[in-house]
Design a protein around this motif. Structure first.
Motif, PDB file in Angstrom:
ATOM      1  N   ARG A 121      -2.205  -3.433  -5.805  1.00 36.62           N
ATOM      2  CA  ARG A 121      -1.496  -4.068  -5.215  1.00 36.62           C
ATOM      3  C   ARG A 121      -0.641  -4.934  -6.123  1.00 36.62           C
ATOM      4  O   ARG A 121       0.557  -5.150  -5.989  1.00 36.62           O
ATOM      5  CB  ARG A 121      -1.998  -4.852  -4.074  1.00 36.62           C
ATOM      6  CG  ARG A 121      -2.188  -3.936  -2.754  1.00 36.62           C
ATOM      7  CD  ARG A 121      -2.834  -4.847  -1.825  1.00 36.62           C
ATOM      8  NE  ARG A 121      -3.259  -3.883  -0.671  1.00 36.62           N
ATOM      9  CZ  ARG A 121      -4.259  -4.492   0.209  1.00 36.62           C
ATOM     10  NH1 ARG A 121      -4.551  -5.850   0.317  1.00 36.62           N
ATOM     11  NH2 ARG A 121      -4.766  -3.978   1.323  1.00 36.62           N
TER      12      ARG A 121
ATOM     13  N   SER B  55      -6.627  -4.927  -8.416  1.00 38.97           N
ATOM     14  CA  SER B  55      -6.087  -3.975  -7.284  1.00 38.97           C
ATOM     15  C   SER B  55      -4.782  -3.709  -7.557  1.00 38.97           C
ATOM     16  O   SER B  55      -3.789  -4.081  -8.353  1.00 38.97           O
ATOM     17  CB  SER B  55      -5.798  -4.873  -5.854  1.00 38.97           C
ATOM     18  OG  SER B  55      -5.088  -4.398  -4.973  1.00 38.97           O
TER      19      SER B  55
ATOM     20  N   ASP C 271       0.675  -1.313  -0.098  1.00 43.04           N
ATOM     21  CA  ASP C 271       0.185  -0.001   0.115  1.00 43.04           C
ATOM     22  C   ASP C 271       0.817   1.292   0.165  1.00 43.04           C
ATOM     23  O   ASP C 271       0.496   2.122  -0.484  1.00 43.04           O
ATOM     24  CB  ASP C 271      -0.968   0.021   1.238  1.00 43.04           C
ATOM     25  CG  ASP C 271      -2.059  -0.951   1.181  1.00 43.04           C
ATOM     26  OD1 ASP C 271      -2.245  -1.639  -0.069  1.00 43.04           O
ATOM     27  OD2 ASP C 271      -2.573  -1.598   2.057  1.00 43.04           O
TER      28      ASP C 271
ATOM     29  N   ASN D  74       2.448   1.720  -3.449  1.00 44.89           N
ATOM     30  CA  ASN D  74       1.419   2.306  -4.536  1.00 44.89           C
ATOM     31  C   ASN D  74       0.812   3.742  -4.159  1.00 44.89           C
ATOM     32  O   ASN D  74       0.906   4.392  -5.040  1.00 44.89           O
ATOM     33  CB  ASN D  74       0.317   1.410  -4.660  1.00 44.89           C
ATOM     34  CG  ASN D  74       0.717   0.121  -5.278  1.00 44.89           C
ATOM     35  OD1 ASN D  74       0.889   0.265  -6.490  1.00 44.89           O
ATOM     36  ND2 ASN D  74       0.428  -1.306  -4.721  1.00 44.89           N
ATOM     37  N   ARG D  75       0.958   4.191  -3.042  1.00 41.75           N
ATOM     38  CA  ARG D  75       0.358   5.423  -2.683  1.00 41.75           C
ATOM     39  C   ARG D  75       1.450   6.644  -3.083  1.00 41.75           C
ATOM     40  O   ARG D  75       1.005   7.495  -3.688  1.00 41.75           O
ATOM     41  CB  ARG D  75       0.143   5.664  -1.119  1.00 41.75           C
ATOM     42  CG  ARG D  75      -1.131   5.004  -0.613  1.00 41.75           C
ATOM     43  CD  ARG D  75      -1.552   5.565   0.900  1.00 41.75           C
ATOM     44  NE  ARG D  75      -0.412   5.375   1.729  1.00 41.75           N
ATOM     45  CZ  ARG D  75      -0.316   4.219   2.547  1.00 41.75           C
ATOM     46  NH1 ARG D  75      -1.225   3.340   2.426  1.00 41.75           N
ATOM     47  NH2 ARG D  75       0.543   4.138   3.427  1.00 41.75           N
TER      48      ARG D  75
END
Length: 224
Positions: free
Chosen positions: A71, A69, A16, A19-20
């Protein structure tokens, strides 16, 4: 600690976080033409044994990745840069560079972006071996508290063969500077974690822009 021994919640947190940050850098225009890469180390570390999460090869992102996703845009790889789990995806082509930096520094995260400023300055100061920075308050954000001290962000010559670049990294690092530039390519910056690596990158990019713009200023005796 092998990949199988790392708690799942630590893996999810890493996925997470990467990806952010990827989405943020995309919005800034720091990943032009699907370039750049991000990674964060998880689990334990030894120079020849560690695991890190790294962004995938954007040029080979299958359509299913766009619909699944976010992810799925990050892989876990070992110290050799090889995926730890079965996958049809490929890690970023920069992954061996990330692996070498982890091996040499023991850092916790690495960010690699391409900007106009770091490209221009890496070419302009290439013969000097580094980009000179001095007197800027943001030097403190990379751990240089005496701003009157000049540092040079190392510039490594680029090469078509990745193996050549990898051989140059160890001899090109400066222990005071958590970053280096590849000539006409981009910057690799690192830190204890993604937050610190991002801070180092932002400070350096700001100082690169200041330096570039200062080179365009007319001499004090000239008035336009």
């Amino acid at each position: 600690m092998s990949n199988g021994d790392i708690p799942w919640e630590e893996k999810v947190t890493a996925l997470d976080a990467v990806n952010r940050l990827r989405e943020e850098f995309l919005a800034r225009g720091w990943f032009p033409a699907s370039s750049g890469s991000l990674s964060v180390r998880i689990g334990g570390w030894a120079p020849d044994r560690y695991t890190f999460a790294v962004t995938v090869d954007e040029t080979e992102r299958p359509e299913l990745l766009e619909e699944s996703s976010l992810r799925a845009g990050v892989l876990f790889v070992d110290a050799a840069g090889e995926p730890c789990e079965p996958t049809r995806l490929k890690p970023s082509p920069d992954t061996p560079v990330h692996a070498r930096i982890y091996r040499l520094t023991g850092c916790g995260a690495i960010v690699h972006v391409h900007t106009a400023y770091n490209n221009l300055l890496s070419e302009y100061f290439n013969a000097d071996g580094g980009v000179p920075l001095k007197g800027n308050e943001l030097l403190k954000r990379i751990g240089i508290w005496e701003t009157s001290t000049e540092i040079r962000v190392p510039i490594l010559p680029n090469a078509a063969e990745l193996s050549t670049i990898l051989k140059r990294i160890a001899g090109g690092l400066d222990s005071r500077v958590p970053a280096f530039l590849l000539q006409n390519h981009g910057i690799y910056a690192w830190g204890s974690g993604l937050r610190e690596a991002k801070r180092h990158l932002e400070a350096l990019e700001f100082m690169f822009e200041v330096l570039y713009r200062s080179l365009l200023l007319p001499s004090k005796g000239r008035h336009i």
